[in-house]
Design a protein around this motif. Structure first.
Motif, PDB file in Angstrom:
ATOM      1  N   ASP A  52       0.834  -1.198   0.000  1.00  0.00           N
ATOM      2  CA  ASP A  52       0.000   0.000   0.000  1.00  0.00           C
ATOM      3  C   ASP A  52       0.872   1.253   0.000  1.00  0.00           C
ATOM      4  OD1 ASP A  52      -1.544   2.145   1.964  1.00  0.00           O
ATOM      5  OD2 ASP A  52      -2.871   1.098   0.576  1.00  0.00           O
ATOM      6  N   LEU A  53       0.463   2.271  -0.737  1.00  0.00           N
ATOM      7  CA  LEU A  53       1.247   3.503  -0.847  1.00  0.00           C
ATOM      8  C   LEU A  53       1.374   4.211   0.498  1.00  0.00           C
ATOM      9  CD1 LEU A  53      -0.058   4.897  -4.252  1.00  0.00           C
ATOM     10  CD2 LEU A  53       2.111   3.744  -3.799  1.00  0.00           C
ATOM     11  N   SER A  54       0.354   4.122   1.335  1.00  0.00           N
ATOM     12  CA  SER A  54       0.435   4.722   2.665  1.00  0.00           C
ATOM     13  C   SER A  54       1.506   4.044   3.507  1.00  0.00           C
ATOM     14  CB  SER A  54      -0.919   4.630   3.371  1.00  0.00           C
ATOM     15  OG  SER A  54      -1.896   5.389   2.685  1.00  0.00           O
TER      16      SER A  54
ATOM     17  N   ALA B 272       4.860   5.319   2.290  1.00  0.00           N
ATOM     18  CA  ALA B 272       5.059   6.680   2.790  1.00  0.00           C
ATOM     19  C   ALA B 272       5.520   6.658   4.242  1.00  0.00           C
ATOM     20  CB  ALA B 272       3.765   7.483   2.652  1.00  0.00           C
TER      21      ALA B 272
ATOM     22  N   ASP C  88       2.501  11.551   5.432  1.00  0.00           N
ATOM     23  CA  ASP C  88       1.327  10.755   5.076  1.00  0.00           C
ATOM     24  C   ASP C  88       1.364  10.483   3.576  1.00  0.00           C
ATOM     25  OD1 ASP C  88       0.559  13.212   3.950  1.00  0.00           O
ATOM     26  OD2 ASP C  88      -0.702  13.721   5.674  1.00  0.00           O
ATOM     27  N   HIS C  89       0.320   9.824   3.088  1.00  0.00           N
ATOM     28  CA  HIS C  89       0.221   9.503   1.663  1.00  0.00           C
ATOM     29  C   HIS C  89       0.242  10.779   0.814  1.00  0.00           C
ATOM     30  CE1 HIS C  89      -2.223   7.252  -1.700  1.00  0.00           C
ATOM     31  NE2 HIS C  89      -1.074   7.734  -2.129  1.00  0.00           N
TER      32      HIS C  89
ATOM     33  N   THR D 144       2.661  11.855  -2.331  1.00  0.00           N
ATOM     34  CA  THR D 144       2.107  12.248  -3.628  1.00  0.00           C
ATOM     35  C   THR D 144       2.618  13.621  -4.058  1.00  0.00           C
ATOM     36  OG1 THR D 144       0.101  10.942  -3.289  1.00  0.00           O
ATOM     37  CG2 THR D 144      -0.030  12.735  -4.886  1.00  0.00           C
TER      38      THR D 144
END
Length: 257
Positions: A223-225, A228, A235-236, A240
């Motif tokens: 998961d991208l979170s 991060a 945070d995500h 980004t």
């Protein structure tokens, strides 16, 4: 050691590509030599995307020699026809002998007057295959060793600074690096300005972004979170924003591509 593939955004799109470690006598001057060779079909273009290391590159190709500064954003190069290049990712200790103010080359490059280097590398690349590449790296190394001369303690300290900022994920602030190197933050900043042309904090951010891009690409199940959080982003959204500012693309879109 710095990961030689971390800055390549789309490894599967590379043409024939080689990375060679320098011989021992040039180990304090060059991280590695990178040598692409390509033969693109007529009418086609191969676009290569990179989020570069905060370092200078000295590049020889058939047309001459070019010194390229550290970049603040992702860059690309369009390959057409048939050709080659031999680039040296320079360590800070080599930089002072090539340019007075490396920050003046940030996000740009300039032709570098070194006809003897160009001649030696071109002659080596006229040989075939691995032998030619090895000879090119050897000739390039010999030229750099002669050009730089004796390496002093400050230049070695600059090498240590760069390696620390670009490899140690525990270093999240310039203050962390300064403490590890037993110097003031101001001294660290002066070293980075003179030998890299990039602030220490920006070098740390670049390392983190490279690591993030590599994880996004190589671990599609993560998961991208989570990525991060593991890399110290708030945070995500922070991850980004970093992707958009440097790469011009969101991490989810990069993963999909």
């Amino acid at each position: 050691m710095i990961d030689a593939w971390r800055g390549i955004l789309y490894p599967a799109r590379l043409p024939q590509f080689h990375r060679l470690l320098p011989p021992a006598e040039a180990a304090e001057l060059v991280e590695w030599f990178w040598i692409p060779e390509w033969n693109i079909e007529p009418g086609r273009t191969s676009r290569q995307h990179v989020v570069a290391y905060p370092a200078l590159n000295l590049v020889v190709d058939a047309g001459g020699v070019e010194l390229t500064g550290a970049s603040t954003r992702a860059s690309h190069r369009d390959l057409t026809g048939r050709g080659w290049a031999v680039g040296a990712l320079l360590k800070p200790a080599a930089v002072a002998a090539l340019i007075e103010d490396p920050s003046a080359l940030r996000d740009r490059s300039t032709r570098f007057d070194a006809p003897d280097l160009h001649r030696a590398v071109t002659q080596a690349m006229d040989e075939s295959g691995a032998v030619g590449r090895e000879h090119a790296a050897t000739a390039f190394s010999a030229w750099l060793v002669e050009r730089v001369g004796e390496i002093g303690p400050v230049a070695r300290q600059a090498n240590e600074m760069s390696a620390l900022l670009m490899t140690d994920s525990a270093i999240t602030r310039a203050e962390d690096a300064a403490a590890r190197l037993s110097m003031s933050v101001r001294t660290l900043q002066r070293l980075a300005h003179r030998y890299v042309g990039f602030p220490p904090a920006a070098m740390i951010r670049r390392r983190r972004l490279q690591e993030a891009a590599q994880r996004v690409r190589e671990h599609p199940e993560t998961d991208l979170s989570t990525i991060a959080a593991e890399l110290g982003y708030a945070d995500h959204a922070h991850l980004t924003n970093d992707f958009l500012a440097v790469l011009g693309i969101a991490p989810s879109a990069y993963r999909a591509s």
